[in-house]
Design a protein around this motif. Sequence first.
Motif, PDB file in Angstrom:
ATOM      1  N   VAL A 139       0.856  -1.185   0.000  1.00 51.24           N
ATOM      2  CA  VAL A 139       0.000   0.000   0.000  1.00 51.24           C
ATOM      3  C   VAL A 139       0.897   1.242   0.000  1.00 51.24           C
ATOM      4  O   VAL A 139       1.872   1.317   0.755  1.00 51.24           O
ATOM      5  N   TYR A 140       0.554   2.196  -0.880  1.00 48.52           N
ATOM      6  CA  TYR A 140       1.323   3.442  -0.982  1.00 48.52           C
ATOM      7  C   TYR A 140       0.541   4.562  -0.301  1.00 48.52           C
ATOM      8  O   TYR A 140      -0.650   4.745  -0.541  1.00 48.52           O
ATOM      9  N   PHE A 141       1.259   5.318   0.539  1.00 47.60           N
ATOM     10  CA  PHE A 141       0.640   6.454   1.218  1.00 47.60           C
ATOM     11  C   PHE A 141       1.388   7.712   0.808  1.00 47.60           C
ATOM     12  O   PHE A 141       2.481   7.990   1.308  1.00 47.60           O
ATOM     13  N   PRO A 142       0.827   8.504  -0.125  1.00 47.81           N
ATOM     14  CA  PRO A 142       1.500   9.751  -0.557  1.00 47.81           C
ATOM     15  C   PRO A 142       1.332  10.840   0.497  1.00 47.81           C
ATOM     16  O   PRO A 142       0.263  10.985   1.091  1.00 47.81           O
ATOM     17  N   ILE A 143       2.368  11.613   0.721  1.00 45.32           N
ATOM     18  CA  ILE A 143       2.339  12.652   1.741  1.00 45.32           C
ATOM     19  C   ILE A 143       2.916  13.950   1.192  1.00 45.32           C
ATOM     20  O   ILE A 143       3.581  13.971   0.155  1.00 45.32           O
TER      21      ILE A 143
ATOM     22  N   VAL B 158      -6.474  10.490   0.981  1.00 48.92           N
ATOM     23  CA  VAL B 158      -5.291   9.963   0.310  1.00 48.92           C
ATOM     24  C   VAL B 158      -5.427  10.108  -1.197  1.00 48.92           C
ATOM     25  O   VAL B 158      -4.469  10.452  -1.905  1.00 48.92           O
ATOM     26  N   GLN B 159      -6.648   9.869  -1.723  1.00 47.91           N
ATOM     27  CA  GLN B 159      -6.856  10.009  -3.161  1.00 47.91           C
ATOM     28  C   GLN B 159      -6.663  11.452  -3.607  1.00 47.91           C
ATOM     29  O   GLN B 159      -6.083  11.721  -4.662  1.00 47.91           O
ATOM     30  N   ASP B 160      -7.121  12.399  -2.805  1.00 42.34           N
ATOM     31  CA  ASP B 160      -6.924  13.809  -3.149  1.00 42.34           C
ATOM     32  C   ASP B 160      -5.438  14.168  -3.195  1.00 42.34           C
ATOM     33  O   ASP B 160      -4.982  14.884  -4.089  1.00 42.34           O
ATOM     34  N   VAL B 161      -4.678  13.699  -2.215  1.00 46.14           N
ATOM     35  CA  VAL B 161      -3.237  13.978  -2.206  1.00 46.14           C
ATOM     36  C   VAL B 161      -2.575  13.365  -3.432  1.00 46.14           C
ATOM     37  O   VAL B 161      -1.754  13.995  -4.113  1.00 46.14           O
ATOM     38  N   PHE B 162      -2.952  12.122  -3.744  1.00 48.50           N
ATOM     39  CA  PHE B 162      -2.363  11.434  -4.897  1.00 48.50           C
ATOM     40  C   PHE B 162      -2.705  12.167  -6.194  1.00 48.50           C
ATOM     41  O   PHE B 162      -1.825  12.386  -7.054  1.00 48.50           O
TER      42      PHE B 162
END
Length: 813
Positions: A40-44, A202-206
Amino acid sequence: MDRLGQVQSADPAVLSDVTDLNQLQSIFDTSVFNLNNRTVYFPIRHHSPACAHHLLRVIGEYKPDMILIEGPESGNPLISVLTDEATLPPVSLYYTCEDEYGREACYYPMLRYSPEYVALKEAHRLGIPTQFIDLDYRHVSGRAGNPPQTEQKEISIQDETLLAGSDFINRLCEKTNCRSFDELWEKVFEIGGLEKETPVFVQDVFTYCTLSRMCYTPERLIANGDLLREAHMVKRIKEAEKKYQRVLVITGGFHTYGLVNSIHQEVEPKGATTQQATADAVDFQQQMYPMVYTFAEADRLNGYASGMPYVYFYDQIWGQILRSPSSPYRVTTLNVLSRLMRKLREREEHVSTSDAIEAYSMIQGLAELRGKREGGVYELMDAALSSFIKGELTLATDKPLQELQLLLTGDAIGSVAPNAFHIPIVEDFKTRCTEHKLQIRTTGQHKKVLDLYAKPEHRLISQLFQCISYLVPEFAKRQAGPDWIAQRDMNLVRETWEYMYSSRIEARLIENSLYGGTLAGAATRKMEEQMQDIPDHHSGELASLMLQALLMGLQETAMHLYAKVRAALRTDGHFLSLCNSLTILNRIYQHRRLLGLSDDAHLSDLVSEAYSNAVDKLQQLSRTNADEHEGIIQGLKLLAMLAESSEEQFQDTVFRIHLNELLSDPKLPAQLEGVCIAIASGLGDRSREEIVERARGYIRGTPEQTRQTALFLQGVFTVARDAFLYEDQLLSELNGLIEQLSYDDFIAMIPELRLAFTYFTPMETNLIAERVTNLHQMMPDEMTTPVLDEQMLVQYRTRDEALRKEFAAWKLI
């Protein structure tokens, strides 16, 4: 704006690798954030409280077996230090790399609310292994083993310049009426993101980060090092997937799409392999250290290349989120306003409670107008500007905004747990600062006033400041007090120092660790190295180094310099250099107890030798350049002062003999002749009448000699002003010279004459004026008549010449 893509959908040209937003949605659902996947990828965004908040939720729900974090791989051995309970952010990993072309350095900061740090702490609590998977800075610095084109500066590897400066972000700011990238981020993610479900956030950040990424060509990404870093991180992700069932990957959102794309397509970025091989082929040395950091340095407004500004404000937001995420901004803005009111009242600024109430109400109103659930830092600043600034915003009225800026940034310094990676010189620095009660736990300027002569403890603190400043000049600056090296303000008995601690100071100390493990040891070794670069015959530079060692409390090092200074004195053939050495050595001798020296006969002998060698070079003075004369005059005055002293070591006739020989040299420059005859008169070897006779020789001599009169008088006045104050002959001769000069010659001589009379005090000038009035049989009141303006004199002269020409034309004269 739940997806950000709604704004961008009108311009699909930027999506070069993504067909449409639906495809981006599909990539997110299947490959980025699917909790059923093995990875799982968590963009920050670096240092985002909202990202950290949702990341904690993901860790609790996904329960990973391994957490991979975007961070330099050489920092992996330091993870245990970062997660230690005794480590208190802000802290940083400090990376240095050195090769044949020079040195580079980089920071990897972590705040209490940095998603990377939050993940490390939570993983440590739950017993989950963690690993940094990014390249070290040397691979992506842009140099890759080539000589640097510009001076290297310490930066952060978490650079978000491309993310924040894309065309997508610029257009998005325009469409949402946000003044900057940071205001947009706070509105959409920090405030708006707290009320969203984690998958939506998370989708918004990605989406946001991917659309920014698509604004750049592959060539730009290669040049910036992004593709090279992503290729390396992909390798580490694949290795982890072979060992663990559930892997959580935490990276900057700008890289998430690149990682997913490379994993599934097994793409090796063009140019990345060559760049990696070039960097690996260079011989280098690198180190990674844990070190303290400060809020001020982490603030983006201070030049830091990633994360958000107003660090302390968001630190308070994070504290509120941990307690209750319902209304963190409402509580924090109220707390900041209260603190701002107290600060302003302490500084006697005219603000009232009604001003604060108005500001708080305005924060809520602005938030509602701007479509925000709560008012954030930008509403707080706008409200303070409107409520606390009375009238026009100027430098005289912006004190409330300055205080608010300080409150939003904060002054905290972190601390690092004791560990095997501690640098001895840094520990010695902190220990000695603590012993002397110097403030190194907060940022900002601190002041220390030291009474050097009355308090031994203050002398030790002064030595510490001198020693640290020699190694790290940025730490402390002497604002007032005697400057022993530059020979200024030596009559003062107190020193005033201003100092400020930061991670940059610690970084500079780390760099100096190659010289030794203590401040004294490093300063000694560095001084020895500096000594090797000084030519053997430059006695003045070596004597100055000896004085510097004594000021730092390095008496043993200073004693080792004895032999070098003595050898240099015997080979130094320059009068000015020898006089400089004599000045320094005599000052050391006169203040030997203050400098921690005993009554050592060797020091007295060294002063005597410097004196004798300088006297022996007096015959050189007739062949010197005019730009050296000021220094020579000071040297002659020093020799004369010592010759007149009661010290037995200076009681010889050599100085007087050479001085008389100089006065017999017809090539001796006029200014130096004036000094020499004044000194000889003061010693009793020449009469006062001879000063007048030599002055008369210039005044009544050839035109060239006449022009040298002012220079001769300058020399006399530097030593013997009384020869002019109380002797009528010299005054009468000078008066006669001025009367007989033509207008042009008088104008040409004025600058040098004015310079000569600057040696007199205002009281002495008045005394001379009275004698001039008597000479011309005038009343003293006439001397107080205002002088004509110089411009008026020029006008009168022009008119006079015009009248003369007109009269001549009419044959009237």
